[in-house]
Design an enzyme around this catalytic site. Structure first.
Site, PDB file in Angstrom:
ATOM      1  N   CYS A  66      16.410 -13.182 -12.246  1.00  0.00           N
ATOM      2  CA  CYS A  66      17.493 -12.101 -12.055  1.00  0.00           C
ATOM      3  C   CYS A  66      16.373 -11.893 -10.644  1.00  0.00           C
ATOM      4  O   CYS A  66      15.121 -12.976 -10.639  1.00  0.00           O
ATOM      5  CB  CYS A  66      17.800 -11.175 -12.099  1.00  0.00           C
ATOM      6  SG  CYS A  66      16.709 -10.446 -12.878  1.00  0.00           S
ATOM      7  N   THR A  68      14.478  -9.612 -10.499  1.00  0.00           N
ATOM      8  CA  THR A  68      12.856  -9.219 -11.474  1.00  0.00           C
ATOM      9  C   THR A  68      12.844  -9.390 -12.431  1.00  0.00           C
ATOM     10  O   THR A  68      11.934  -9.774 -13.291  1.00  0.00           O
ATOM     11  CB  THR A  68      12.324  -8.021 -11.278  1.00  0.00           C
ATOM     12  OG1 THR A  68      13.759  -7.223 -12.526  1.00  0.00           O
ATOM     13  CG2 THR A  68      12.686  -7.186 -10.202  1.00  0.00           C
ATOM     14  N   ASN A 100       7.906 -15.423 -31.404  1.00  0.00           N
ATOM     15  CA  ASN A 100       9.112 -14.014 -31.856  1.00  0.00           C
ATOM     16  C   ASN A 100      10.280 -14.806 -31.761  1.00  0.00           C
ATOM     17  O   ASN A 100      11.288 -14.218 -31.419  1.00  0.00           O
ATOM     18  CB  ASN A 100       9.096 -13.055 -30.675  1.00  0.00           C
ATOM     19  CG  ASN A 100       7.881 -12.354 -29.887  1.00  0.00           C
ATOM     20  OD1 ASN A 100       7.964 -11.601 -30.962  1.00  0.00           O
ATOM     21  ND2 ASN A 100       6.813 -12.370 -28.814  1.00  0.00           N
ATOM     22  N   LYS A 136       7.339 -10.114 -38.352  1.00  0.00           N
ATOM     23  CA  LYS A 136       7.738  -9.584 -38.005  1.00  0.00           C
ATOM     24  C   LYS A 136       9.212  -9.619 -36.933  1.00  0.00           C
ATOM     25  O   LYS A 136       9.537  -8.583 -36.917  1.00  0.00           O
ATOM     26  CB  LYS A 136       6.680  -9.885 -36.631  1.00  0.00           C
ATOM     27  CG  LYS A 136       4.449  -9.283 -37.916  1.00  0.00           C
ATOM     28  CD  LYS A 136       4.090  -9.640 -36.007  1.00  0.00           C
ATOM     29  CE  LYS A 136       2.716  -9.625 -37.156  1.00  0.00           C
ATOM     30  NZ  LYS A 136       1.708 -10.220 -35.849  1.00  0.00           N
TER      31      LYS A 136
END
Length: 151
Positions: A66, A68, A100, A136
């Site tokens: 998009c 940003t 991640n 995590k």
């Protein structure tokens, strides 16, 4: 790998350049979720479509764009089980996957140039999660399950 790509109208031209780059430099299958022209499109709609396709197993990863990169990131992360990471440099793109296991990267067409975007996508697609930060990521997913009912 099957990759979904999508953008709102602010990211349309950027998305088209990234599509060409991926098609010319990889053997990944690319699925375009829009937008198809510079007509006004709400970024959550595209982000939700790509997120749902990943969640359903129809896609392996996604690229969302998009103005940003923030809006599509927020929208995609509302979808249960999705980890979308804003990446405007190659290190961040690589870490999105390595640390991640992010299924989606997001970028801002009004923030970075197309040439940087191509390098970001390349870094993301070349990285494979080795479960080094599994503990995590598991904590994140556990917290999400406290608030969202999974099937």
């Amino acid at each position: 790998m099957k990759i979904g790509i999508g953008s709102d109208h602010n990211g349309f031209e950027f998305k088209e350049e990234i599509k060409t780059f991926v098609k010319e430099t990889t053997d990944h299958e690319l699925v375009d979720y829009g937008c198809r022209a510079c007509d006004t499109v709400d970024y959550p709609d595209v982000a939700f479509e790509v997120s749902e396709a990943i969640s359903n197993g129809d896609l392996d990863r996604g690229i969302l764009i998009c103005g940003t990169g923030i809006g599509v990131s927020i929208a995609a992360n509302k979808y249960p089980g999705i980890r979308a990471a804003l990446a405007h440099d190659t290190y961040g793109a690589e870490r999105a996957q390595l640390s991640n296991n992010a299924q989606i990267i997001t970028m801002g067409a009004q923030i970075i140039g197309v040439n940087v975007g191509k390098k970001v996508v390349e870094a993301y697609l070349n990285a494979e999660w080795a479960e080094g930060s599994k503990r995590k990521v598991d904590k994140i997913m556990k917290k999400e399950k406290e608030f969202v009912a999974y099937e």
